[in-house]
Design a protein around this motif. Structure first.
Motif, PDB file in Angstrom:
ATOM      1  N   ILE A  28     -11.680   2.934 -16.722  1.00  0.00           N
ATOM      2  CA  ILE A  28     -11.973   3.816 -17.571  1.00  0.00           C
ATOM      3  C   ILE A  28     -11.145   4.618 -18.766  1.00  0.00           C
ATOM      4  CG2 ILE A  28     -13.823   5.211 -16.304  1.00  0.00           C
ATOM      5  CD1 ILE A  28     -11.696   6.758 -15.128  1.00  0.00           C
ATOM      6  N   ALA A  29      -9.763   3.773 -18.109  1.00  0.00           N
ATOM      7  CA  ALA A  29      -8.196   4.035 -18.722  1.00  0.00           C
ATOM      8  C   ALA A  29      -7.607   3.057 -18.511  1.00  0.00           C
ATOM      9  CB  ALA A  29      -7.898   5.518 -18.487  1.00  0.00           C
ATOM     10  N   ARG A  30      -6.346   2.569 -19.475  1.00  0.00           N
ATOM     11  CA  ARG A  30      -5.316   1.488 -19.434  1.00  0.00           C
ATOM     12  C   ARG A  30      -4.110   2.327 -19.477  1.00  0.00           C
ATOM     13  NH1 ARG A  30      -7.409  -3.866 -19.614  1.00  0.00           N
ATOM     14  NH2 ARG A  30      -9.469  -3.522 -20.620  1.00  0.00           N
ATOM     15  N   VAL A  31      -2.852   2.392 -19.028  1.00  0.00           N
ATOM     16  CA  VAL A  31      -1.447   2.645 -18.574  1.00  0.00           C
ATOM     17  C   VAL A  31      -0.740   1.464 -18.450  1.00  0.00           C
ATOM     18  CG1 VAL A  31      -0.411   4.470 -17.412  1.00  0.00           C
ATOM     19  CG2 VAL A  31      -2.684   4.499 -17.570  1.00  0.00           C
ATOM     20  N   ASN A  32      -0.694   1.333 -19.750  1.00  0.00           N
ATOM     21  CA  ASN A  32       0.559  -0.113 -19.325  1.00  0.00           C
ATOM     22  C   ASN A  32      -0.138  -1.503 -19.165  1.00  0.00           C
ATOM     23  OD1 ASN A  32       3.191   1.632 -20.977  1.00  0.00           O
ATOM     24  ND2 ASN A  32       2.983   2.453 -19.035  1.00  0.00           N
ATOM     25  N   ASP A  33       0.464  -1.788 -18.223  1.00  0.00           N
ATOM     26  CA  ASP A  33      -0.389  -2.643 -17.842  1.00  0.00           C
ATOM     27  C   ASP A  33      -0.895  -2.583 -16.596  1.00  0.00           C
ATOM     28  OD1 ASP A  33       1.106  -4.401 -19.429  1.00  0.00           O
ATOM     29  OD2 ASP A  33       2.460  -4.601 -17.925  1.00  0.00           O
ATOM     30  N   TYR A  34      -1.323  -1.454 -16.547  1.00  0.00           N
ATOM     31  CA  TYR A  34      -2.202  -0.641 -15.157  1.00  0.00           C
ATOM     32  C   TYR A  34      -3.755  -0.592 -15.798  1.00  0.00           C
ATOM     33  CZ  TYR A  34       1.735  -0.873 -11.729  1.00  0.00           C
ATOM     34  OH  TYR A  34       2.212  -1.529 -10.835  1.00  0.00           O
ATOM     35  N   GLU A  35      -5.152  -0.275 -15.362  1.00  0.00           N
ATOM     36  CA  GLU A  35      -6.247   0.002 -15.414  1.00  0.00           C
ATOM     37  C   GLU A  35      -6.735   1.092 -14.774  1.00  0.00           C
ATOM     38  OE1 GLU A  35      -8.284  -4.462 -16.556  1.00  0.00           O
ATOM     39  OE2 GLU A  35      -8.214  -3.659 -14.213  1.00  0.00           O
ATOM     40  N   VAL A  36      -7.088   1.941 -14.647  1.00  0.00           N
ATOM     41  CA  VAL A  36      -7.570   3.556 -13.680  1.00  0.00           C
ATOM     42  C   VAL A  36      -8.939   3.096 -13.747  1.00  0.00           C
ATOM     43  CG1 VAL A  36      -7.953   5.586 -13.728  1.00  0.00           C
ATOM     44  CG2 VAL A  36      -6.252   5.223 -15.156  1.00  0.00           C
ATOM     45  N   LYS A  37      -9.377   2.453 -12.768  1.00  0.00           N
ATOM     46  CA  LYS A  37     -10.565   2.555 -12.419  1.00  0.00           C
ATOM     47  C   LYS A  37     -11.990   3.520 -11.420  1.00  0.00           C
ATOM     48  CE  LYS A  37      -9.495  -2.464 -11.995  1.00  0.00           C
ATOM     49  NZ  LYS A  37      -9.499  -3.434 -10.645  1.00  0.00           N
ATOM     50  N   ILE A  38     -12.916   3.228 -11.470  1.00  0.00           N
ATOM     51  CA  ILE A  38     -13.642   4.329 -10.572  1.00  0.00           C
ATOM     52  C   ILE A  38     -14.518   3.573  -9.876  1.00  0.00           C
ATOM     53  CG2 ILE A  38     -13.515   6.323 -12.065  1.00  0.00           C
ATOM     54  CD1 ILE A  38     -15.857   5.912 -12.880  1.00  0.00           C
ATOM     55  N   ALA A  39     -15.444   4.140  -8.979  1.00  0.00           N
ATOM     56  CA  ALA A  39     -16.075   3.132  -7.847  1.00  0.00           C
ATOM     57  C   ALA A  39     -17.133   4.158  -7.356  1.00  0.00           C
ATOM     58  CB  ALA A  39     -15.129   2.063  -7.335  1.00  0.00           C
ATOM     59  N   LYS A  40     -18.057   3.486  -7.233  1.00  0.00           N
ATOM     60  CA  LYS A  40     -19.448   4.382  -5.867  1.00  0.00           C
ATOM     61  C   LYS A  40     -18.928   3.080  -4.542  1.00  0.00           C
ATOM     62  CE  LYS A  40     -22.009   6.621  -8.935  1.00  0.00           C
ATOM     63  NZ  LYS A  40     -23.103   7.466  -9.635  1.00  0.00           N
ATOM     64  N   THR A 105      -3.553  -5.072 -14.661  1.00  0.00           N
ATOM     65  CA  THR A 105      -4.848  -5.483 -14.459  1.00  0.00           C
ATOM     66  C   THR A 105      -4.475  -6.629 -14.348  1.00  0.00           C
ATOM     67  OG1 THR A 105      -3.940  -4.324 -16.884  1.00  0.00           O
ATOM     68  CG2 THR A 105      -5.827  -6.092 -16.809  1.00  0.00           C
ATOM     69  N   GLY A 106      -6.254  -7.410 -14.574  1.00  0.00           N
ATOM     70  CA  GLY A 106      -6.124  -8.340 -13.260  1.00  0.00           C
ATOM     71  C   GLY A 106      -6.497  -8.409 -11.778  1.00  0.00           C
ATOM     72  N   THR A 107      -6.053  -7.412 -10.529  1.00  0.00           N
ATOM     73  CA  THR A 107      -6.596  -6.993  -9.787  1.00  0.00           C
ATOM     74  C   THR A 107      -7.932  -6.845  -9.202  1.00  0.00           C
ATOM     75  OG1 THR A 107      -4.273  -5.452  -8.899  1.00  0.00           O
ATOM     76  CG2 THR A 107      -5.772  -5.563  -7.208  1.00  0.00           C
ATOM     77  N   ALA A 108      -8.213  -8.439  -8.106  1.00  0.00           N
ATOM     78  CA  ALA A 108      -9.076  -8.508  -8.142  1.00  0.00           C
ATOM     79  C   ALA A 108      -9.526  -7.550  -6.909  1.00  0.00           C
ATOM     80  CB  ALA A 108      -9.096  -9.925  -7.331  1.00  0.00           C
ATOM     81  N   ASN A 109     -10.789  -7.259  -6.213  1.00  0.00           N
ATOM     82  CA  ASN A 109     -11.300  -5.672  -5.833  1.00  0.00           C
ATOM     83  C   ASN A 109     -11.554  -6.390  -4.292  1.00  0.00           C
ATOM     84  OD1 ASN A 109     -13.896  -7.341  -6.263  1.00  0.00           O
ATOM     85  ND2 ASN A 109     -14.817  -5.379  -6.001  1.00  0.00           N
ATOM     86  N   THR A 110     -11.563  -7.775  -4.598  1.00  0.00           N
ATOM     87  CA  THR A 110     -11.318  -8.197  -3.228  1.00  0.00           C
ATOM     88  C   THR A 110     -10.048  -8.891  -2.746  1.00  0.00           C
ATOM     89  OG1 THR A 110     -12.495 -10.183  -3.618  1.00  0.00           O
ATOM     90  CG2 THR A 110     -13.612  -8.745  -2.170  1.00  0.00           C
ATOM     91  N   GLY A 111      -9.237  -8.520  -3.147  1.00  0.00           N
ATOM     92  CA  GLY A 111      -7.571  -9.209  -3.509  1.00  0.00           C
ATOM     93  C   GLY A 111      -7.932 -10.583  -2.949  1.00  0.00           C
ATOM     94  N   ALA A 112      -7.235 -11.248  -2.078  1.00  0.00           N
ATOM     95  CA  ALA A 112      -6.887 -12.662  -1.956  1.00  0.00           C
ATOM     96  C   ALA A 112      -8.293 -13.413  -1.570  1.00  0.00           C
ATOM     97  CB  ALA A 112      -6.079 -13.581  -0.823  1.00  0.00           C
ATOM     98  N   GLN A 113      -9.359 -12.250  -0.526  1.00  0.00           N
ATOM     99  CA  GLN A 113     -10.298 -12.937   0.346  1.00  0.00           C
ATOM    100  C   GLN A 113     -11.211 -13.505  -0.154  1.00  0.00           C
ATOM    101  OE1 GLN A 113     -10.941 -12.423   3.059  1.00  0.00           O
ATOM    102  NE2 GLN A 113     -12.933 -13.378   3.383  1.00  0.00           N
ATOM    103  N   GLY A 114     -11.512 -12.814  -1.519  1.00  0.00           N
ATOM    104  CA  GLY A 114     -12.836 -13.226  -2.334  1.00  0.00           C
ATOM    105  C   GLY A 114     -14.560 -13.345  -2.032  1.00  0.00           C
ATOM    106  N   GLY A 115     -15.149 -13.662  -2.368  1.00  0.00           N
ATOM    107  CA  GLY A 115     -16.378 -14.004  -1.905  1.00  0.00           C
ATOM    108  C   GLY A 115     -17.421 -13.047  -2.671  1.00  0.00           C
ATOM    109  N   ASP A 116     -18.720 -12.916  -2.172  1.00  0.00           N
ATOM    110  CA  ASP A 116     -19.405 -12.363  -3.033  1.00  0.00           C
ATOM    111  C   ASP A 116     -19.488 -10.828  -3.402  1.00  0.00           C
ATOM    112  OD1 ASP A 116     -20.404 -11.743  -0.369  1.00  0.00           O
ATOM    113  OD2 ASP A 116     -22.306 -12.086  -0.663  1.00  0.00           O
TER     114      ASP A 116
END
Length: 124
Positions: A28-40, A105-116
């Protein structure tokens, strides 16, 4: 930056009302090199770590439990918790919860775990 971009506001409730998919972050927004995200969220996510960054959770609605090996952290609306970098965690919500995340920016929601359950954020 154009004038319209510098004066644009984001209504979190409106953005949350625009989708139903769970565990799929929306930017929903970007702040410098960060992302502001929402999720359910509902149910249990995967145990994972973010080795290079902390992760900030802010609960907008519902209740979120962040399971940690050292003990659970329970968050209610308006509360935040920062998971320190490298700490294994597993978000869980018995009923649907809405959250706001603040991550580089670029941070995976599953971190190093990965997966489906790995999802790239899309713009809300």
């Amino acid at each position: 930056m154009t004038t319209s971009e510098s004066t644009r506001t984001v209504n979190i409730a409106e953005k949350l009302a625009g989708f139903t998919e769970q565990w799929a972050p929306r930017r929903i927004a970007r702040v410098n090199d960060y992302e502001v995200k929402i999720a359910k969220l509902q149910g249990e996510f995967v145990w994972h770590t973010h080795e290079d960054t902390d992760e900030l959770f802010l609960v907008v609605s519902g209740t979120l439990t962040i399971r940690l090996r050292a003990g659970d952290v329970v968050l209610n609306p308006g509360e935040i918790y920062v998971v320190p970098r490298g700490v294994e965690h597993c978000p869980q919500a018995d009923e649907e919860a809405a959250i706001l995340l603040f991550e580089p920016t670029g941070t995976a929601n599953t971190g190093a775990q990965g997966g489906d359950r790995t999802r790239e954020p899309v713009d809300a």
